[in-house]
Design a protein around this motif. Structure first.
Motif, short mmCIF file in Angstrom:
data_model
loop_
_atom_site.label_atom_id
_atom_site.label_comp_id
_atom_site.label_asym_id
_atom_site.label_seq_id
_atom_site.Cartn_x
_atom_site.Cartn_y
_atom_site.Cartn_z
N LEU A 159 -5.86 17.63 -11.56
CA LEU A 159 -6.12 18.97 -12.08
C LEU A 159 -7.12 18.93 -13.23
O LEU A 159 -8.02 19.78 -13.31
N THR A 160 -7.00 17.93 -14.08
CA THR A 160 -7.95 17.77 -15.19
C THR A 160 -9.35 17.50 -14.66
O THR A 160 -10.34 18.07 -15.14
N LEU A 161 -9.47 16.63 -13.67
CA LEU A 161 -10.79 16.32 -13.10
C LEU A 161 -11.42 17.54 -12.43
O LEU A 161 -12.62 17.79 -12.58
N TYR A 162 -10.63 18.30 -11.68
CA TYR A 162 -11.16 19.49 -11.00
C TYR A 162 -11.64 20.52 -12.02
O TYR A 162 -12.72 21.10 -11.86
N ALA A 163 -10.86 20.75 -13.04
CA ALA A 163 -11.24 21.74 -14.06
C ALA A 163 -12.47 21.28 -14.83
O ALA A 163 -13.38 22.07 -15.10
N ALA A 164 -12.52 20.00 -15.17
CA ALA A 164 -13.68 19.47 -15.89
C ALA A 164 -14.94 19.53 -15.01
O ALA A 164 -16.03 19.86 -15.50
#
Length: 89
Positions: free
Chosen positions: A9-14
């Motif tokens: 989720l962090t990678l997708y948002a970033a």
């Protein structure tokens, strides 16, 4: 939420905010780019904070578990001295 889900989720948002940043720079919208970069920094900070080990609530159930008074304005000087003496015991 487990670690793998949080990481994805962090990678997708970033990645989304990085694309927004690049498009905003190409379109000469510096304010949007600045906001997107701030969002990336916030996401990464939140991820790092979520991965740190914090003490559990059970560690604080000792003798210091009493609640402090709501306002210090109503305490007199003598009460403050007594409170410090009680904490030192």
């Amino acid at each position: 939420m487990n670690n793998q889900t949080r990481f994805k989720l962090t990678l997708y948002a970033a990645a989304f905010l990085a694309v927004v940043t690049l498009l905003a720079i190409a379109s000469k919208m510096e304010t949007v780019a600045t906001a997107a970069i701030a969002g990336i920094m916030t996401i990464l900070s939140a991820y790092i904070w979520s991965q740190t080990q914090r003490p559990s609530h059970n560690e604080y159930t000792g003798k210091h578990s009493q609640k402090s008074p709501a306002s210090k304005a109503h305490r007199s000087r003598g009460t403050a001295r007594r409170s410090r003496a009680a904490l030192q015991e």
